[in-house]
Design a protein around this motif. Sequence first.
Motif, PDB file in Angstrom:
ATOM      1  N   MET E  93      42.093  20.145 103.054  1.00 14.41           N
ATOM      2  CA  MET E  93      40.980  19.960 101.945  1.00 14.41           C
ATOM      3  C   MET E  93      40.690  18.542 101.872  1.00 14.41           C
ATOM      4  O   MET E  93      39.656  18.046 102.143  1.00 14.41           O
ATOM      5  CB  MET E  93      41.491  20.498 100.665  1.00 14.41           C
ATOM      6  N   ALA E  94      41.607  17.519 101.688  1.00 16.58           N
ATOM      7  CA  ALA E  94      41.310  16.036 101.486  1.00 16.58           C
ATOM      8  C   ALA E  94      40.709  15.591 102.537  1.00 16.58           C
ATOM      9  O   ALA E  94      39.604  15.019 102.871  1.00 16.58           O
ATOM     10  CB  ALA E  94      42.553  15.381 101.279  1.00 16.58           C
ATOM     11  N   ALA E  95      41.347  16.007 103.958  1.00 15.12           N
ATOM     12  CA  ALA E  95      40.826  15.585 105.276  1.00 15.12           C
ATOM     13  C   ALA E  95      39.189  16.122 105.302  1.00 15.12           C
ATOM     14  O   ALA E  95      38.509  15.328 105.844  1.00 15.12           O
ATOM     15  CB  ALA E  95      41.625  15.827 106.262  1.00 15.12           C
ATOM     16  N   SER E  96      38.977  17.405 105.162  1.00 12.66           N
ATOM     17  CA  SER E  96      37.700  17.798 105.225  1.00 12.66           C
ATOM     18  C   SER E  96      36.646  17.474 104.301  1.00 12.66           C
ATOM     19  O   SER E  96      35.547  17.049 104.770  1.00 12.66           O
ATOM     20  CB  SER E  96      37.673  19.683 104.884  1.00 12.66           C
ATOM     21  N   VAL E  97      37.153  16.984 103.004  1.00 14.54           N
ATOM     22  CA  VAL E  97      36.103  16.269 102.171  1.00 14.54           C
ATOM     23  C   VAL E  97      35.950  14.914 102.546  1.00 14.54           C
ATOM     24  O   VAL E  97      34.782  14.749 102.695  1.00 14.54           O
ATOM     25  CB  VAL E  97      37.161  16.290 100.769  1.00 14.54           C
ATOM     26  N   PRO E 173      36.611  35.012 105.759  1.00 18.01           N
ATOM     27  CA  PRO E 173      38.008  34.869 105.061  1.00 18.01           C
ATOM     28  C   PRO E 173      38.012  33.338 105.144  1.00 18.01           C
ATOM     29  O   PRO E 173      37.545  32.575 105.915  1.00 18.01           O
ATOM     30  CB  PRO E 173      39.099  35.573 106.101  1.00 18.01           C
ATOM     31  N   VAL E 174      39.090  32.916 104.320  1.00 13.64           N
ATOM     32  CA  VAL E 174      39.670  31.463 103.975  1.00 13.64           C
ATOM     33  C   VAL E 174      38.570  30.859 103.251  1.00 13.64           C
ATOM     34  O   VAL E 174      38.706  30.322 102.076  1.00 13.64           O
ATOM     35  CB  VAL E 174      39.965  31.001 105.250  1.00 13.64           C
ATOM     36  N   VAL E 175      37.322  30.696 103.956  1.00 15.15           N
ATOM     37  CA  VAL E 175      36.323  29.902 103.090  1.00 15.15           C
ATOM     38  C   VAL E 175      35.471  30.737 102.116  1.00 15.15           C
ATOM     39  O   VAL E 175      34.917  30.124 101.282  1.00 15.15           O
ATOM     40  CB  VAL E 175      35.490  29.141 104.275  1.00 15.15           C
ATOM     41  N   ALA E 184      37.047  28.623  98.581  1.00 14.72           N
ATOM     42  CA  ALA E 184      37.643  27.276  99.010  1.00 14.72           C
ATOM     43  C   ALA E 184      36.196  26.594  98.974  1.00 14.72           C
ATOM     44  O   ALA E 184      36.312  25.174  99.000  1.00 14.72           O
ATOM     45  CB  ALA E 184      38.323  27.501 100.084  1.00 14.72           C
ATOM     46  N   THR E 185      35.256  27.348  99.748  1.00 12.33           N
ATOM     47  CA  THR E 185      33.899  26.593  99.847  1.00 12.33           C
ATOM     48  C   THR E 185      33.515  25.811  98.468  1.00 12.33           C
ATOM     49  O   THR E 185      33.025  24.536  98.698  1.00 12.33           O
ATOM     50  CB  THR E 185      32.889  27.474 100.534  1.00 12.33           C
ATOM     51  N   ARG E 266      44.798  29.191  94.059  1.00 13.85           N
ATOM     52  CA  ARG E 266      45.670  28.654  95.129  1.00 13.85           C
ATOM     53  C   ARG E 266      45.863  27.324  94.825  1.00 13.85           C
ATOM     54  O   ARG E 266      44.795  26.562  94.559  1.00 13.85           O
ATOM     55  CB  ARG E 266      45.301  28.819  96.486  1.00 13.85           C
ATOM     56  N   ARG E 267      47.142  26.912  94.535  1.00 15.74           N
ATOM     57  CA  ARG E 267      47.223  25.378  94.060  1.00 15.74           C
ATOM     58  C   ARG E 267      47.000  24.575  94.863  1.00 15.74           C
ATOM     59  O   ARG E 267      47.359  24.422  96.098  1.00 15.74           O
ATOM     60  CB  ARG E 267      48.671  25.518  93.289  1.00 15.74           C
TER      61      ARG E 267
END
Lengths: 333, 333, 268, 363, 313
Positions: E93-97, E173-175, E184-185, E266-267
């Motif tokens: 997440m940090a990398a995508s952000v 799924p996932v996003v 997550a999006t 999800r933590r």
Amino acid sequence: MTAAVRFSGVSRHYGDVRAVDDVDLSIAEGEFFAMLGPSGSGKTTCLRLIAGFEQPTAGEVSIFGESAHGVPPYRRHVNTVFQDYALFPHLNVIDNVSYGPMIAGTPKAERHRAAEDALEMVALPGYGSRKPSELSGGQRQRVALARALINRPRVLLLDEPLGALDLKLREQMQEELKALQRKLGITFVFVTHDQGEALSMADRVAVFNAGKIVQIGAPEDVYYRPEVPFVADFVGSSNVLPPHLVAKVTGQWRHGALRPEAVRLGDAGLGADGLHATVHSTAFLGAATRVSLDLEDLSMVALLPKGARIPQPGEQVHVSWAAEDLHMMEATE
Amino acid sequence: MTAAVRFSGVSRHYGDVRAVDDVDLSIAEGEFFAMLGPSGSGKTTCLRLIAGFEQPTAGEVSIFGESAHGVPPYRRHVNTVFQDYALFPHLNVIDNVSYGPMIAGTPKAERHRAAEDALEMVALPGYGSRKPSELSGGQRQRVALARALINRPRVLLLDEPLGALDLKLREQMQEELKALQRKLGITFVFVTHDQGEALSMADRVAVFNAGKIVQIGAPEDVYYRPEVPFVADFVGSSNVLPPHLVAKVTGQWRHGALRPEAVRLGDAGLGADGLHATVHSTAFLGAATRVSLDLEDLSMVALLPKGARIPQPGEQVHVSWAAEDLHMMEATE
Amino acid sequence: MHSDRAPLALKIAAAAGLAFMHLPILLIFVYAFTTEDKSYQWPPPGFTTKWIGVTWERPDVWEALSLSLKVAAISTGIALVLGTLCAAAVSRTRFFGREVVSLLVILPIALPGIITGISLRSAFHLADIPFSFWTIVLGHATFCVVVVYNNAVARFRRTSGSLIEASMDLGADGFQTFRYVILPNIATALLAGGMLAFALSFDEVIVTTFTAGQQQTLPIWMLEELVRPRERPVTNVVAMMVALVTLLPILGAYYLTRGTDTVAGQGK
Amino acid sequence: QEMLTEIGEGEGQVNIVAWPGYIERGETDAAFDWVTSFEEATGCKVNVKTANTSDEMVALMNEGGFDLVTASGDASLRMIAGKRVQPVNISLIPSWDSVDDRLKEAPWHYVGGMHYGTPYMWGPNVLMYNTEAFPEAPTSWSVVFEETTLADGESNKGRVQAYDGPIHIADAANYLMFHKPELGITSPYELNQEQYDAALDLLRGQRELVSRYWHDAFIQIDDFKNEGMVASGSWPFQVNLLQADGAPVASVIPEEGATGWADTTMMHVDSENPNCSYMWMEHTLSSNLQSDLSVWFGANPSVPDACTDGRGMQTAEGCTTNGMDDFEKIKFWQTPVSSCESQGECVPYYRWVSDYIGVIGGR
Amino acid sequence: MSEHAIDPGRRGILPALSDLLWRNPRLVILLLLGPPALWLGIVYLGALFALLAQSFFSIDEFSGLIQYEFTLKTYRELFTPANFDIILRTVVMAASVTIAAAIVAFPIAYYAARYARGKWKALFYLGVMLPLWSSYLVKVYSWKLILAKEGILNWLFETLHLSWLLNAYLAIPVVGGNSLSVSATGTFLVFLYVWLPFMVLPIQAALERVPASMLEASGDLGATPGQTFRHVLLPLALPGVIAGSIFTFSLTLGDYIIPQIVGTSRRFIGQAVYAYQGTAGNIPLAAAFAVVPIVIMAIYLWAAKRMGAFDAL
Ligand SMILES: Nc1ncnc2c1ncn2[C@@H]1O[C@H](COP(=O)(O)OP(=O)(O)OP(=O)(O)O)[C@@H](O)[C@H]1O
Ligand SMILES: Nc1ncnc2c1ncn2[C@@H]1O[C@H](COP(=O)(O)OP(=O)(O)OP(=O)(O)O)[C@@H](O)[C@H]1O
Ligand SMILES: NCCCCNCCCN
Ligand SMILES: [Mg+2]
Ligand SMILES: [Mg+2]
């Protein structure tokens, strides 16, 4: 008479760098003294030792006979005109100039009057309310001068004060500074790497190289009678002739210095036993033409006056000079 | 033959500022062309018009006969050596030099070979892996030159490329540049505000003032035969004599230009009907001594050779010159 | 290359980016005036200015606000002193540890706030320091130092060292030089850094969560209010007011550091 | 520390860790206030720190600085074992006798013949549902455990929630106890490895249905309003607040029964305000608190008289609705330990903690 | 003119002190550096190390009390699959952000640095600063309103009859997820939004330091504007991007509020640290989790330093 400034065996080392290396020096009161030398030769460091921004690693600096050891700059009656002027950007001109009296506790009205006078002296009357950023380079330089002079220093230090000015302005300021020094009678110590500036302004010139003084003397001495090849080259832009060449012409095993304007070029046919050179290039300089020559493995420069025949690059020429123009130096180096 | 660069009535105005004002100009192929003029006179703007960083407000720039109208810099076969060099700080020397070929898609090995050659040409072989920050000013200048030359431009533009260098280095680079230009035969357009530099290097000089070209010609023409007082003063540091003074001596109502080395000083008693002046100050310059004179309300400068008698400040002197040394200009201005 | 005209695509991308940054804030403003106080109905059924009055009457808002102001003011003061000292030391000398110092100063902001918060919390715990106003202040000052430091160091770098020498040369001792030359020259940078530090402290939640006892700073109050709302629009009114009020120092900082080599607000 | 033998001057304040909604001073709703009168009478200012899970409560008490905590059964024994709380001297609490006999010596606070606190409130974890999605009350917890199509024709997928605490594993075990008797579960808090794995599997299936686990009662309220949630295990508290806001919500205890909680006011071993603490414990039993809180929270008072004696708003019917008579049906929260009574070796609580985080994370 | 060229020295404590300090430059440094070094170097670093030391202790599972004995047990626990998922999820997440923030921020910063002048410049500046200094919490909550199923974005899609598009996206799924606010999006969008100004400012500062002549030189050597961007502008702006990414990366690594308000339950590391230290009282595991962002940031800072990104901070 006690010297205004005296260095006795003064050194200033930074780690391995010998910025100033065992210098002895004595500057007389009222003298206009120039320190001349290439970049990094220790001129600024000497000035800073006098002002008190640096402490000698060895030796002693004394000012009017008193040791300056451990005396901070603000207790020395010595003022500096900095290369970048170092005007206080947050103060206007009048407050810059009256900074010294302000620190000394002079009342406002009085110190402003004194500042006006100082500005008058540097030909900037009425500029008091401007900020330094609103001045041209030459004007800033003059404010810096007024700011230093208002304290009536016994020695005024100037570190390449004209370095940032353009040619016309520089020449004008040179004359003004010189006139001012004469008028005030204050000892001026002037740092420059411009030989023309040092020669034209100073009573005496000290030539620096690699932290040492290689020659001290009047401008004419330094220019016409260099004692070592370094001075000949740096101050006079002279051609330094190696001993074997000098010996060929004069029989003496010495270095010789020959100023470019003293070099005579003749037809290659002339005097088959003389020196012969090949013209490398020529450059029109206006008042004269510079001819670069290759003489054996030596590069020489000749300066030909207007009207002289200018040889073409590649041409063979005969090189000669008047005997009295060849200045003989110590065989050292 | 088509001109390498031609300006037809080109102007570039910024709001009210006429940086370049109706300039006509034609630079021949293979020429070493200098643009000389005081700060703000429009030299850089002219160069940027050729390079394509600026578009003319009026008129047309053409390069080898083709109009440059609307052609972006990257489509002109013209390269520039910038005043601040503009080397890419994130690339090492070899990548800086091979930037042009890289953009053109030349394979790595090939362009690096070409870059090595270019570095050889500017006498910097083996410096490829250094970063620009690890180079001295002169070395940077040469990298900038290699970077421009590797593209084999048809015109090379140089904007005060030697401005930041010190005297010795500057003189050396002047010679190198000139030799290089001769060797490559590329058209050089060279901007400077140093008259000595323009005179010594260029085939032709254009003197700029306030956005206009006031004189174009060979260095000797511009120096010895200024057409207007501005050129006389700026290029030759000549004394500009006003018409009334010229009329007094020659009877012609014209401005006259008199170079300082042509001024002769004599005893005040001599020729009571001639011109008389007061010596203001003198300065030893090494090869010569400069004497500043006050002649009525005019300031004049004389340059006396070694050996001449140097008058004292305050002394009255008689001023004269050889008739052929007084250059007559148009009466305009 | 025309240096004064931006390509259209760039303009669109920049405008879209700015819009993205602002629309949610506008939303806050809109909800400060909604007539619906229970849910976030969109579009709002009606508009009213009554929430401004309601907010004015809420003592808990005032208490939290005054605590936050006090914390921010004192943290900024401490950060100003520590940041300036650090900047002076680092820029005036080339001592061996300057790299270490600049890293150390950046650390509290480069590490996630929760780490700073937890470390300090356990440090207070170990030292048996009870949570109080002062533990909050110490937490905030720790990460505010860097903002002041960045501004001051940039200004010191621009202020030529010869100014100090010039002052001493003209007879001023060290203290006079500080008073008459150094301070006036770094004042605007300090002011800018101070304002940013203030704003930073004023909005801090995470570190505060760990270094506060029962005290409620404005952001902690907001967190509580947002999770367990009593009058939802009040929170938005407070947020709007805070945004409008911080606008002034931001503008001030901008004009004070304009044309210098720091963009004010870097290094939040 | 010695047990107090007499109550002295109040210290001026008492610091309490409590579940959200447990200690009200009329700020959420002016009608519900059981603090102001106490503060006025005793001069003890009540400071409340709310905690959303039992783990949070234990952590706060371990850290210290508090006098009292309203601990559920899954926290109380941990704190007793960790010596974070002290036994109370019930002779200093005049209203002790009014406490429900079923609670007086309940195992989650009566240890080794000592009373570690006074009973506070008890109730079930109900199944909250949206009445539009469920025109008929659901009868089984299956609506939150298994994918089904609801009355509105759409799947329950993404529309149910589950509690964000490891104790939710017990809810799964409770469900299996009813539907998979072959596993032999006798208590949802005492699971052997096989039973435990089955519960986790059920929860992994539930992960597909749950879009967000609820951690905070108020956020759950928000989600039912704004995120289209239709069913979840919940507390009567949320049901009451949502109904008050006019949301179409109701609750039920399904056929499998429910887990529940019975909370005790316990006193920190290093309490700095013991006198105020004792005064507060007495207040919890004697004032309007039991009655009004049972209305407010939808729970049952630990003082049966509070249902009927009119000290607050609660009535006998209200108590019945809240399940006052269902005490035996509720499986009260307790901390799972490895040496369990029913089968010798059980999965202990610390594994519940990490495994539940894994389940939520999709493992 | 004074008779003496050297003052005997003024009387008083301050001048005397000034002389003393002037003669001992090291003392000056010591005095300047003392207070900040004391606080940051001793208290702050000390606290950090104290925290890290805790990661080598363990916790008694039943009572929740810490056992002060050296053990690596806690680290073993850190790398159980469930916990490792948390680390991985957070870092991704940090990398995508960070990457997204750089992409969105670049045009804004570039326009502000290169083209905006005078009033526009001030406007851009305010445009970045206003969101930066608006209350973090309120901004996060405003996104909840935007992303919720009953929220504005949904309303917008419905009004535009594009709900199918949104639903199609959410089905991924996932996003995806039930609604954006529990996907997550959604978490990603809020992170991106909240940290964006931290990316804009350093990039702008770096771009402002790129001299115009550098771009002209590139064009002069034949590079089209696109090539100039790729080969000159981007590499020169990189220190700014890295400086910005220090913030976006570190802030994402440590935040526990955003993923709790908008997300999938999800933590993230921040939540784990928060939960373990606060709600679970498992300080050793919290400390071990805290080591993760510290190590990541240490590597990051080391790399940033090498790339000269500190000057752009
Ligand atoms: N603070 C310092 N630390 C280390 N080396 C120094 C320091 N100051 C000067 N030097 C070195 O001492 C030598 C002399 O320096 P100085 O500044 O006196 O030269 P300079 O003659 O004034 O040269 P320039 O004409 O370039 O100003 C140089 O090699 C310089 O690098
Ligand atoms: N982009 C611009 N906007 C406004 N005015 C400009 C711009 N560029 C140049 N000018 C003005 O145009 C005039 C000519 O500038 P130019 O740079 O061509 O002078 P120059 O001869 O190169 O001077 P220098 O020797 O100082 O470099 C100056 O007055 C300058 O201020
Ligand atoms: N809102 C808080 C509720 C408190 C109840 N205590 C225990 C939790 C039961 N599920
Ligand atoms: Mg120097
Ligand atoms: Mg120019």
